[in-house]
Design an enzyme around this catalytic site. Structure first.
Site, PDB file in Angstrom:
ATOM      1  N   GLU A  51     -47.313 -32.350 -32.816  1.00  0.00           N
ATOM      2  CA  GLU A  51     -48.654 -32.908 -32.638  1.00  0.00           C
ATOM      3  C   GLU A  51     -49.685 -32.168 -33.483  1.00  0.00           C
ATOM      4  OE1 GLU A  51     -46.526 -32.219 -30.159  1.00  0.00           O
ATOM      5  OE2 GLU A  51     -46.163 -34.168 -29.237  1.00  0.00           O
ATOM      6  N   ARG A  66     -51.831 -30.046 -26.986  1.00  0.00           N
ATOM      7  CA  ARG A  66     -51.319 -29.123 -28.005  1.00  0.00           C
ATOM      8  C   ARG A  66     -52.234 -29.022 -29.224  1.00  0.00           C
ATOM      9  NH1 ARG A  66     -45.177 -28.548 -27.702  1.00  0.00           N
ATOM     10  NH2 ARG A  66     -45.165 -27.835 -25.548  1.00  0.00           N
ATOM     11  N   LYS A  97     -25.650 -39.368 -27.698  1.00  0.00           N
ATOM     12  CA  LYS A  97     -26.715 -39.778 -26.776  1.00  0.00           C
ATOM     13  C   LYS A  97     -26.299 -41.078 -26.099  1.00  0.00           C
ATOM     14  CE  LYS A  97     -31.717 -39.744 -26.593  1.00  0.00           C
ATOM     15  NZ  LYS A  97     -32.931 -39.226 -27.207  1.00  0.00           N
TER      16      LYS A  97
HETATM   17  C1  LIG Z   1     -45.046 -31.954 -26.825  1.00  0.00           C
HETATM   18  C2  LIG Z   1     -44.209 -33.176 -26.531  1.00  0.00           C
HETATM   19  N1  LIG Z   1     -44.260 -34.246 -27.364  1.00  0.00           N
HETATM   20  C3  LIG Z   1     -43.527 -35.347 -27.106  1.00  0.00           C
HETATM   21  C4  LIG Z   1     -42.707 -35.398 -26.015  1.00  0.00           C
HETATM   22  C5  LIG Z   1     -41.932 -36.674 -25.683  1.00  0.00           C
HETATM   23  N2  LIG Z   1     -40.481 -36.482 -25.789  1.00  0.00           N
HETATM   24  C6  LIG Z   1     -39.709 -36.325 -24.705  1.00  0.00           C
HETATM   25  S1  LIG Z   1     -38.108 -36.147 -25.086  1.00  0.00           S
HETATM   26  C7  LIG Z   1     -38.409 -36.318 -26.720  1.00  0.00           C
HETATM   27  C8  LIG Z   1     -37.267 -36.285 -27.707  1.00  0.00           C
HETATM   28  C9  LIG Z   1     -36.470 -35.062 -27.557  1.00  0.00           C
HETATM   29  O1  LIG Z   1     -35.381 -35.130 -28.409  1.00  0.00           O
HETATM   30  P1  LIG Z   1     -34.202 -34.104 -28.250  1.00  0.00           P
HETATM   31  O2  LIG Z   1     -34.755 -32.747 -28.007  1.00  0.00           O
HETATM   32  O3  LIG Z   1     -33.300 -34.257 -29.393  1.00  0.00           O
HETATM   33  O4  LIG Z   1     -33.514 -34.540 -26.895  1.00  0.00           O
HETATM   34  P2  LIG Z   1     -32.614 -35.840 -26.596  1.00  0.00           P
HETATM   35  O5  LIG Z   1     -33.466 -36.742 -25.763  1.00  0.00           O
HETATM   36  O6  LIG Z   1     -32.206 -36.454 -27.892  1.00  0.00           O
HETATM   37  O7  LIG Z   1     -31.467 -35.313 -25.816  1.00  0.00           O
HETATM   38  C10 LIG Z   1     -39.764 -36.511 -26.956  1.00  0.00           C
HETATM   39  C11 LIG Z   1     -40.381 -36.730 -28.277  1.00  0.00           C
HETATM   40  C12 LIG Z   1     -42.679 -34.273 -25.168  1.00  0.00           C
HETATM   41  N3  LIG Z   1     -41.938 -34.236 -24.064  1.00  0.00           N
HETATM   42  N4  LIG Z   1     -43.420 -33.183 -25.452  1.00  0.00           N
END
Ligand SMILES: Cc1ncc(C[n+]2csc(CCOP(=O)(O)OP(=O)(O)O)c2C)c(N)n1
Length: 612
Positions: free
Chosen positions: A356, A384, A279
């Site tokens: 959630e 959600r 990342k």
């Molecule tokens: C339902 C929901 N909860 C929280 C989020 C906020 N959110 C956006 S990206 C993320 C982390 C995603 O992690 P990952 O899939 O590993 O992707 P990375 O950013 O590490 O590439 C979160 C919690 C969201 N988009 N949707």
């Protein structure tokens, strides 16, 4: 090179030897634009090679490339004809920070919320097969998003249907924060952690410089793939779901990735290609602190504190005294201001991952066992958890405090992130005390109120800075459901008006009232505090007005004003807020202007209504 790529077909013409230069150009471009416009930095820097390789092996838009959350799709946008418009990303009338099918045929499924990609891909695969068509469907999902319930439900379903889809697991060992849970641990075991990555990275850096090096690297990559496949039980976790497991691949080695995708294309049934990425790749700061650089904002006015940080700091204060208070987040520790709690009161801090629904019922479990959880979720993600709020928390009248951060318009993240439906969803649920503070001081009063309240409470507040006084006022229980009357100017006139400004709209309401008074109108201003319940006293008080105006940072139909309208017999209620449509992205002030939700426009409309 980058500006010459108008479509994935142009990308396919680029020679292998030039690919790393292209990736460097993409990274620099992303960094430059994100610095100006804000956006998701670290996730995009980590996914450059992964997306380049996919667009070289698959044929978008015939093949469907789906992005989970969609926050990592910047390289995809740049490579699919949006190199120039990328400079407008997240800006008003510019392109969106998330995939949008209206923007490009290459954006095949709109996203913003997490863990939807496998379900969408599987649905598309069933449609493809019913139509007897033959194209590839690729679901890109991160290790964080894989922790979401929907993704697991979809994996379960895939095992049953055995449809051909290709899941690309972008595993960077990070959600926004450290990932949580047994799946994350499994993945770490599979990828044998960063040692594998670092070794591979160092090796490839050394070899890349010569033609012989390139040949050797490809050779090594192949041998490694074969050995991995022969000896490993690594994919067992996924194979038990009926998926063919491929990997792990180095997510920054385009040639290796291309080989992996070619193999995946030719396998029948569902495949999971496991890719290890870093990342923030290529940016020293983002690699070093991916949590901080997950999303960045252009620097702005930091004079006042945000509601979020007042919440986070005050919760620590309350929890230091009351040992029964816990804090829960669904993978949004920094976004919801809980870092201090995580650091100081670690044993009472719970990150449940992007879950959630689970987080809410988990809170109910703590509450029924004598604890008082504060669970903070962005209003939009709380969509959600509707049934968990109703069935698990409110029906059992449990003392859980639900914080809805980012309620109202959020700005640049756009339609998937505006928190404008929560009152429609939760405004009529029995037992729930639902509030919105007008400022930081009142937020603290409401939090204190909640800690001693016997049942569920919910507090919504916007993405905004606010003021906070050091006073020790308390919100009394006798006040439950009473709106606060701020200015009683009425001189027994028989044409009385009231304006009610919910939460941070109180200031606008108060300003409008000041102007109307100078024009000779009798108008009272209310700070409601409570969305529900609304006390009989308040309803009786409001009956004395001829006309009542409400202002809210929420859709009008199904919002606070419309709830009030159902309860009042005599006065006519006129509500101002947001339209019941999906609102695009842009700064909050631009959006308010576009919608017509500004002080001037509301004032003009109110004057027109008064003179009717
Ligand atoms: C339902 C929901 N909860 C929280 C989020 C906020 N959110 C956006 S990206 C993320 C982390 C995603 O992690 P990952 O899939 O590993 O992707 P990375 O950013 O590490 O590439 C979160 C919690 C969201 N988009 N949707």
């Amino acid at each position: 090179m980058i500006e010459k790529i108008k479509s994935p077909e142009d990308l396919k013409k680029i020679e292998e030897k030039d690919l790393s230069i292209l990736c460097q150009e993409i990274r620099t471009y992303i960094e430059t634009i994100v610095e100006k416009n804000g956006g998701h930095l670290a996730s995009n820097l980590g996914a450059v090679e992964l997306i380049v390789a996919q667009h070289r092996i698959f044929s978008s838009p015939r093949d469907k490339i789906i992005f989970d959350v969609g926050h990592q799709s910047y390289t995809h946008k740049i490579l699919t004809g949006r190199y120039e418009s990328f400079s407008t990303i997240r800006k008003f009338k510019g392109i969106s920070g998330f995939p949008k099918s209206l923007e490009s045929p290459h954006d095949v499924f709109n996203t913003g919320h997490s863990s939807t990609s496998i379900s969408a891909a599987l649905g598309m695969a069933t449609a493809r097969d019913l139509d007897k068509e033959n194209y590839h469907i690729i679901a890109n999902i991160g290790d964080g998003a894989l922790s979401g319930g929907m993704a697991l439900e979809a994996l379960n379903h895939i095992g049953h249907t055995n449809k051909k889809i290709i899941i690309v697991l972008n595993d960077n060992e990070m959600s926004i924060s450290e990932p949580v849970g047994a799946i994350a641990k499994q993945l770490t075991k599979i990828s044998s952690g960063s040692t594998y990555r670092n070794l591979k990275y160092k090796l490839t850096q050394k070899l890349i410089v010569t033609a012989l090096g390139r040949y050797l690297r490809r050779f090594l990559s192949r041998i490694k793939g074969i050995i991995k496949h022969m000896f490993s039980f690594k994919g067992l976790f996924f194979e038990r779901f009926g998926l063919t497991y491929l990997g792990p691949y180095d997510g920054h080695d385009i040639i290796g990735l291309e080989e992996g995708f070619k193999i995946a294309k030719n396998i029948e049934g569902p495949v999971l290609v496991h890719v290890i990425t870093t990342k923030g790749k290529g940016n020293y700061f983002a690699e070093d602190n991916p949590e901080k650089y997950h999303g960045v904002s252009p620097s702005g006015n930091k004079k006042y504190k945000s509601f979020t940080s007042i919440f986070g700091e005050y919760l620590v204060e309350l929890a230091e005294v009351d040992k029964k208070i816990t804090a829960i987040t669904a993978a949004m520790c920094t976004g919801t201001g809980l870092e201090l709690f995580r650091e100081k009161l670690t044993d009472r801090f719970f990150d449940v991952s992007i879950a959630e629904q689970h987080g809410l019922t988990f809170a109910a479990g703590q509450a029924i066992s004598g604890y008082h959880p504060f669970i903070s979720i962005y209003s939009t993600f709380m969509q959600r958890g509707v049934d968990q709020v109703i069935h698990d928390i409110c029906m059992q009248n449990l003392p859980v405090t639900m914080i809805l951060d980012r309620a109202g318009l959020v700005g640049e993240d756009g339609e998937t992130h505006h928190g404008v439906f929560d009152i429609s969803l939760f405004g009529s649920i029995p037992n729930l005390v639902y509030m919105e503070p007008k400022d930081g001081t009142e937020l603290k009063m409401m939090m204190k109120f909640s800690t001693n309240y016997i049942g569920p409470t919910m507090i919504r507040f916007p993405k905004a800075s606010t003021i906070e006084d050091a006073n020790n006022e308390i919100l009394d229980y006798e006040e439950l459901g009473n709106f606060e009357l701020y200015t009683d100017q009425n001189k027994n006139s028989n044409f009385k008006l009231a304006i009610i400004g919910l939460g941070s709209e109180y200031t606008v309401a108060s300003n409008i009232a000041d102007i109307l008074r100078t024009k000779g109108y009798d108008i009272d201003v209310y700070n409601p505090r409570f969305i529900s319940p609304i006390s009989n006293k308040t309803l009786i008080d409001l009956e004395k007005y001829q006309k009542v105006f409400t202002l809210e940072n929420h859709v009008v139909i199904g919002g606070f004003g419309s709830l009030l309208k159902c309860r009042l017999l005599n006065p006519k209620v006129y509500s101002f807020g947001l339209p019941n449509s999906f609102i695009e992205h842009g700064s909050i002030s631009e959006l308010r202007e576009e919608i017509g939700f500004t002080q001037e426009k509301i004032l003009t409309e109110i004057e027109r209504i008064i003179s009717e």
